[in-house]
Design a protein around this motif. Structure first.
Motif, PDB file in Angstrom:
ATOM      1  N   GLU A 205      53.434  37.246  49.103  1.00  0.00           N
ATOM      2  CA  GLU A 205      53.926  38.068  48.002  1.00  0.00           C
ATOM      3  C   GLU A 205      53.710  37.389  46.648  1.00  0.00           C
ATOM      4  N   LEU A 206      53.671  36.071  46.643  1.00  0.00           N
ATOM      5  CA  LEU A 206      53.468  35.350  45.384  1.00  0.00           C
ATOM      6  C   LEU A 206      52.010  35.357  44.961  1.00  0.00           C
ATOM      7  N   ALA A 207      51.098  35.321  45.918  1.00  0.00           N
ATOM      8  CA  ALA A 207      49.679  35.188  45.603  1.00  0.00           C
ATOM      9  C   ALA A 207      49.153  36.262  44.659  1.00  0.00           C
ATOM     10  N   PRO A 208      49.432  37.564  44.880  1.00  0.00           N
ATOM     11  CA  PRO A 208      48.921  38.574  43.938  1.00  0.00           C
ATOM     12  C   PRO A 208      49.453  38.394  42.521  1.00  0.00           C
ATOM     13  N   HIS A 209      50.710  37.993  42.408  1.00  0.00           N
ATOM     14  CA  HIS A 209      51.297  37.755  41.080  1.00  0.00           C
ATOM     15  C   HIS A 209      50.523  36.659  40.358  1.00  0.00           C
ATOM     16  N   LEU A 210      50.238  35.553  41.052  1.00  0.00           N
ATOM     17  CA  LEU A 210      49.500  34.461  40.433  1.00  0.00           C
ATOM     18  C   LEU A 210      48.070  34.874  40.111  1.00  0.00           C
ATOM     19  N   ALA A 211      47.458  35.636  41.015  1.00  0.00           N
ATOM     20  CA  ALA A 211      46.084  36.071  40.792  1.00  0.00           C
ATOM     21  C   ALA A 211      45.968  36.921  39.533  1.00  0.00           C
TER      22      ALA A 211
END
Length: 279
Positions: A205-211
């Motif tokens: 869930e964090l990865a798309p936010h960082l991307a």
């Protein structure tokens, strides 16, 4: 160029013990790469005699001790000015000598008006430097980078995020965003039991936010080793050659004591990689 860091607080405390400091060189390196101003606090602890019946001899010894610590701090400050000038870093250098409580208050107040604070790691749990780390994390509202001995250059090519989806980890990621955006690679690491990881993948869930922020991110989930979460984190940091670990402080302990406990305590005692922590 690291974004969003314009002021760096570098804290050192002189206690009369011959311990090398990595925080100064590391903090100046961070300031140089960020185009930031550095405030260097070369502080010394002042011993205060509280008993009016103490002999003149004892009073004289304490005064001499305080003068020696003050001079040592001033020597550090002079070297710091030279190092900052050589690095091309705009810096202000202060040499306060205060009792422990006042010194903590000063550091906390200074941290609140800086983007980030840099301190030396301290293995001993009952120690002035460890107390400063705790105070800045609990009370300043700012992130702290804790630098282990021998690490004198700020690097962030490979950053490891210790992610457990907690409020503190979320704050640490947000506080580190400028660093994460300029990193070559970022790994989001979730550590848990087989049962926990079977039901959820926290880092996904964090990865798309960082991307969306332009961070080059990978997600990894690891089953905790028999030696615990901290050792699993240390091993993974070594495997990927991490330059920095980003984590929420006190993830596995709700108790505020001199001894932090849990994962945070273990990493402060033994970690070869700088820790960027938020609370």
């Amino acid at each position: 160029m690291v974004q969003n860091i314009k002021s760096v607080l570098i804290g050192m405390t002189e206690e009369g013990v011959d311990e090398p400091s990595s925080a100064l060189a590391y903090g100046l390196s961070l300031a140089q790469q960020s185009g930031a101003h550095a405030t260097i606090q070369a502080a010394s602890l002042k011993v205060v005699m509280g008993n009016t019946f103490v002999s003149n001899v004892a009073t004289g010894l304490v005064a001499a001790h305080n003068r020696r610590l003050k001079q040592l701090a001033q020597d550090v400050a002079e070297r710091a000015r030279g190092d900052a000038a050589a690095a091309g870093v705009a810096a202000s250098v202060e040499t306060p000598q205060l009792g422990y409580g006042q010194l903590v208050e000063l550091f906390v107040a200074q941290a609140r008006v800086h983007d980030i604070a840099v301190l030396d790691a301290e293995v001993a749990t009952v120690n002035a430097d460890r107390g400063l780390i705790e105070a800045l994390l609990f009370e300043s509202g700012r992130p702290v980078i804790v630098v282990p001995p021998g690490v004198e250059t700020f690097k962030h090519d490979r950053v490891l995020i210790a992610w457990d989806a907690s409020v503190r980890a979320t704050r640490a990621v947000n506080d580190a965003m400028g660093i994460l955006k300029s990193a070559a690679s970022v790994e989001v690491l979730a550590i848990g039991s087989e049962k926990e990881l079977a039901h959820e993948i926290p880092g996904a869930e964090l990865a798309p936010h960082l991307a969306r922020h332009g961070v080059h991110v990978d997600v990894k989930n690891l089953v905790v080793s028999p030696d615990g979460v901290a050792e699993t984190l240390r091993e993974q940091a070594g495997l990927i050659g991490a330059d920095l670990i980003v984590m929420g402080a006190f993830n596995h302990s709700r108790i505020r004591e001199w001894v932090l406990g849990g994962v945070t305590e273990s990493l402060l005692e033994d970690c070869k990689v700088p820790l960027l922590m938020s609370y």
